[in-house]
Design a protein around this motif. Structure first.
Motif, PDB file in Angstrom:
ATOM      1  N   SER A  68       0.852  -1.183   0.000  1.00 44.38           N
ATOM      2  CA  SER A  68       0.000   0.000   0.000  1.00 44.38           C
ATOM      3  C   SER A  68       0.887   1.233   0.000  1.00 44.38           C
ATOM      4  CB  SER A  68      -0.934  -0.008   1.216  1.00 44.38           C
ATOM      5  OG  SER A  68      -0.194  -0.042   2.405  1.00 44.38           O
ATOM      6  N   GLY A  69       0.338   2.324  -0.482  1.00 40.45           N
ATOM      7  CA  GLY A  69       1.070   3.584  -0.507  1.00 40.45           C
ATOM      8  C   GLY A  69       2.026   3.694  -1.677  1.00 40.45           C
ATOM      9  N   ASP A  70       2.891   4.689  -1.601  1.00 38.60           N
ATOM     10  CA  ASP A  70       3.818   4.991  -2.691  1.00 38.60           C
ATOM     11  C   ASP A  70       5.221   4.482  -2.383  1.00 38.60           C
ATOM     12  OD1 ASP A  70       1.790   6.312  -4.000  1.00 38.60           O
ATOM     13  OD2 ASP A  70       2.326   8.267  -3.162  1.00 38.60           O
ATOM     14  N   GLY A  71       5.992   4.229  -3.453  1.00 44.93           N
ATOM     15  CA  GLY A  71       7.410   3.945  -3.320  1.00 44.93           C
ATOM     16  C   GLY A  71       7.787   2.516  -2.995  1.00 44.93           C
ATOM     17  N   ASN A  72       6.889   1.550  -3.173  1.00 44.79           N
ATOM     18  CA  ASN A  72       7.233   0.139  -2.975  1.00 44.79           C
ATOM     19  C   ASN A  72       8.087  -0.309  -4.154  1.00 44.79           C
ATOM     20  OD1 ASN A  72       5.435  -0.422  -0.588  1.00 44.79           O
ATOM     21  ND2 ASN A  72       3.919   0.294  -2.069  1.00 44.79           N
ATOM     22  N   THR A  73       9.260  -0.897  -3.895  1.00 47.01           N
ATOM     23  CA  THR A  73      10.175  -1.215  -4.988  1.00 47.01           C
ATOM     24  C   THR A  73      10.492  -2.701  -5.059  1.00 47.01           C
ATOM     25  OG1 THR A  73      12.135  -0.801  -3.637  1.00 47.01           O
ATOM     26  CG2 THR A  73      11.288   1.048  -4.941  1.00 47.01           C
ATOM     27  N   GLY A  94     -12.506  -5.796  -3.023  1.00 45.69           N
ATOM     28  CA  GLY A  94     -13.146  -5.439  -4.287  1.00 45.69           C
ATOM     29  C   GLY A  94     -13.265  -3.961  -4.564  1.00 45.69           C
ATOM     30  N   PHE A  95     -12.605  -3.099  -3.770  1.00 45.73           N
ATOM     31  CA  PHE A  95     -12.642  -1.667  -4.042  1.00 45.73           C
ATOM     32  C   PHE A  95     -11.890  -1.359  -5.329  1.00 45.73           C
ATOM     33  CE2 PHE A  95     -12.857  -1.603   0.709  1.00 45.73           C
ATOM     34  CZ  PHE A  95     -14.155  -1.140   0.790  1.00 45.73           C
ATOM     35  N   ASN A  96     -12.242  -0.259  -5.965  1.00 48.59           N
ATOM     36  CA  ASN A  96     -11.490   0.190  -7.129  1.00 48.59           C
ATOM     37  C   ASN A  96     -10.199   0.848  -6.655  1.00 48.59           C
ATOM     38  OD1 ASN A  96     -13.628  -0.674  -8.636  1.00 48.59           O
ATOM     39  ND2 ASN A  96     -14.484   1.363  -8.969  1.00 48.59           N
ATOM     40  N   GLU A  97      -9.086   0.462  -7.260  1.00 46.48           N
ATOM     41  CA  GLU A  97      -7.777   0.985  -6.866  1.00 46.48           C
ATOM     42  C   GLU A  97      -7.023   1.491  -8.092  1.00 46.48           C
ATOM     43  OE1 GLU A  97      -7.005   1.313  -3.823  1.00 46.48           O
ATOM     44  OE2 GLU A  97      -8.186  -0.176  -2.764  1.00 46.48           O
ATOM     45  N   ASN A  98      -6.276   2.546  -7.885  1.00 43.72           N
ATOM     46  CA  ASN A  98      -5.385   3.064  -8.921  1.00 43.72           C
ATOM     47  C   ASN A  98      -3.973   2.649  -8.573  1.00 43.72           C
ATOM     48  OD1 ASN A  98      -7.440   4.494 -10.328  1.00 43.72           O
ATOM     49  ND2 ASN A  98      -7.375   6.029  -8.711  1.00 43.72           N
ATOM     50  N   ILE A  99      -3.233   2.235  -9.579  1.00 43.95           N
ATOM     51  CA  ILE A  99      -1.839   1.838  -9.374  1.00 43.95           C
ATOM     52  C   ILE A  99      -1.008   2.392 -10.519  1.00 43.95           C
ATOM     53  CG2 ILE A  99      -2.278  -0.406 -10.447  1.00 43.95           C
ATOM     54  CD1 ILE A  99       0.011  -1.548  -8.755  1.00 43.95           C
ATOM     55  N   VAL A 100       0.151   2.909 -10.171  1.00 41.27           N
ATOM     56  CA  VAL A 100       1.128   3.369 -11.158  1.00 41.27           C
ATOM     57  C   VAL A 100       2.354   2.480 -10.996  1.00 41.27           C
ATOM     58  CG1 VAL A 100       2.588   5.261 -11.945  1.00 41.27           C
ATOM     59  CG2 VAL A 100       0.284   5.738 -11.088  1.00 41.27           C
ATOM     60  N   ILE A 101       2.771   1.851 -12.083  1.00 40.18           N
ATOM     61  CA  ILE A 101       3.942   0.977 -12.082  1.00 40.18           C
ATOM     62  C   ILE A 101       5.002   1.652 -12.947  1.00 40.18           C
ATOM     63  CG2 ILE A 101       4.811  -1.337 -12.580  1.00 40.18           C
ATOM     64  CD1 ILE A 101       1.770  -2.189 -12.552  1.00 40.18           C
ATOM     65  N   GLU A 110      13.059   5.793 -17.792  1.00 40.86           N
ATOM     66  CA  GLU A 110      12.018   4.998 -17.158  1.00 40.86           C
ATOM     67  C   GLU A 110      10.863   4.741 -18.108  1.00 40.86           C
ATOM     68  OE1 GLU A 110       9.412   8.207 -14.695  1.00 40.86           O
ATOM     69  OE2 GLU A 110      11.484   7.984 -14.014  1.00 40.86           O
ATOM     70  N   ILE A 111      10.022   3.808 -17.715  1.00 47.28           N
ATOM     71  CA  ILE A 111       8.795   3.477 -18.423  1.00 47.28           C
ATOM     72  C   ILE A 111       7.715   3.365 -17.359  1.00 47.28           C
ATOM     73  CG2 ILE A 111       9.259   0.985 -18.324  1.00 47.28           C
ATOM     74  CD1 ILE A 111       7.872   0.763 -21.073  1.00 47.28           C
ATOM     75  N   SER A 112       6.490   3.755 -17.694  1.00 44.43           N
ATOM     76  CA  SER A 112       5.451   3.774 -16.678  1.00 44.43           C
ATOM     77  C   SER A 112       4.100   3.414 -17.278  1.00 44.43           C
ATOM     78  CB  SER A 112       5.384   5.175 -16.052  1.00 44.43           C
ATOM     79  OG  SER A 112       4.482   5.200 -14.990  1.00 44.43           O
ATOM     80  N   THR A 113       3.246   2.829 -16.455  1.00 43.07           N
ATOM     81  CA  THR A 113       1.867   2.556 -16.853  1.00 43.07           C
ATOM     82  C   THR A 113       0.958   2.799 -15.662  1.00 43.07           C
ATOM     83  OG1 THR A 113       0.394   0.984 -17.956  1.00 43.07           O
ATOM     84  CG2 THR A 113       1.914   0.075 -16.329  1.00 43.07           C
ATOM     85  N   SER A 114      -0.247   3.278 -15.915  1.00 44.01           N
ATOM     86  CA  SER A 114      -1.247   3.516 -14.874  1.00 44.01           C
ATOM     87  C   SER A 114      -2.418   2.584 -15.101  1.00 44.01           C
ATOM     88  CB  SER A 114      -1.746   4.959 -14.915  1.00 44.01           C
ATOM     89  OG  SER A 114      -0.686   5.848 -14.688  1.00 44.01           O
ATOM     90  N   LEU A 115      -2.881   1.968 -14.016  1.00 43.93           N
ATOM     91  CA  LEU A 115      -3.990   1.029 -14.101  1.00 43.93           C
ATOM     92  C   LEU A 115      -5.054   1.381 -13.075  1.00 43.93           C
ATOM     93  CD1 LEU A 115      -1.870  -2.249 -13.958  1.00 43.93           C
ATOM     94  CD2 LEU A 115      -2.734  -1.171 -16.020  1.00 43.93           C
ATOM     95  N   THR A 116      -6.277   1.103 -13.411  1.00 41.05           N
ATOM     96  CA  THR A 116      -7.352   1.154 -12.440  1.00 41.05           C
ATOM     97  C   THR A 116      -7.960  -0.237 -12.392  1.00 41.05           C
ATOM     98  OG1 THR A 116      -7.820   3.467 -12.882  1.00 41.05           O
ATOM     99  CG2 THR A 116      -9.567   2.190 -11.815  1.00 41.05           C
ATOM    100  N   ILE A 117      -7.920  -0.835 -11.204  1.00 35.87           N
ATOM    101  CA  ILE A 117      -8.494  -2.170 -11.032  1.00 35.87           C
ATOM    102  C   ILE A 117      -9.911  -1.983 -10.524  1.00 35.87           C
ATOM    103  CG2 ILE A 117      -8.266  -4.394  -9.900  1.00 35.87           C
ATOM    104  CD1 ILE A 117      -5.318  -3.649  -9.412  1.00 35.87           C
TER     105      ILE A 117
END
Length: 181
Positions: A68-73, A94-101, A110-117
């Motif tokens: 959870s949160g930011d900066g998990n590597t 089952g909550f909707n979550e946003n994630i940036v990888i 860098e390369i990045s993608t944003s997802l909403t589950i």
């Protein structure tokens, strides 16, 4: 003949091999919270809120890692690069979550993608071929994300040619010593 062996050793020392690794977290003991989790040659480091490993968190009651949160590597423990191929993920209740990888290349950039589950479970998220030669990956999420079955291809760091030559020199010295005796 000897020069041929030296050439073969030098060629073998300069090529790197790759190994496909699936990280499923099933072999780890449950722990929460954790600042780092080491498994199958990779280290996961907690960012702003934390990591954990638990059972019945993954699909079908399997082990999974929570973040959870930011900066998990994620990075290789002993250095080198890797490709991120795919993983499974689900959200908390089952909550909707946003994630940036974000993947950080060894050569910089860098390369990045944003997802909403939406909903509970998103199996087999596949990454494009551009996710190669990564030094690390960062996961930033708005809530609790469970991740499992991470498929990577680790590029094994080759043994330097000097090590092969040193080893062959040692063998030669042992041979000379035996011949004198």
């Amino acid at each position: 003949m000897r020069s041929m062996i030296v050439i073969i050793l030098l060629l073998g020392a300069t090529t790197a091999s790759a190994a496909t690794i699936t990280i499923d977290f099933n072999e780890l003991a449950a722990v929460y919270p954790a600042s780092t989790i080491d498994t199958k040659g990779y280290r996961f480091t907690a960012g702003s809120e934390g990591l954990g490993v638990g059972f019945n968190w993954g699909p079908g009651g399997t082990g999974a890692m929570a973040m959870s949160g930011d900066g998990n590597t994620m990075e290789l423990i002993y250095g080198g690069t890797f490709s991120l191929e795919s993983f499974d993920m689900r959200t908390f209740s089952g909550f909707n979550e946003n994630i940036v990888i974000t993947g950080f290349f060894e050569s910089g950039g860098e390369i990045s993608t944003s997802l909403t589950i939406t909903g509970s479970y998103a199996p087999d998220y596949l990454f494009s071929d551009a996710w190669q030669d990564l030094a690390s990956v960062q996961f930033d999420t708005t809530g609790v994300l469970y991740i499992d079955n991470i498929v990577t291809v680790a590029n094994v760091v080759p043994v330097p040619a000097a090590a092969w030559l040193f080893g062959s020199a040692l063998l030669g010295l042992v041979g000379l010593r035996r011949r004198k005796a």
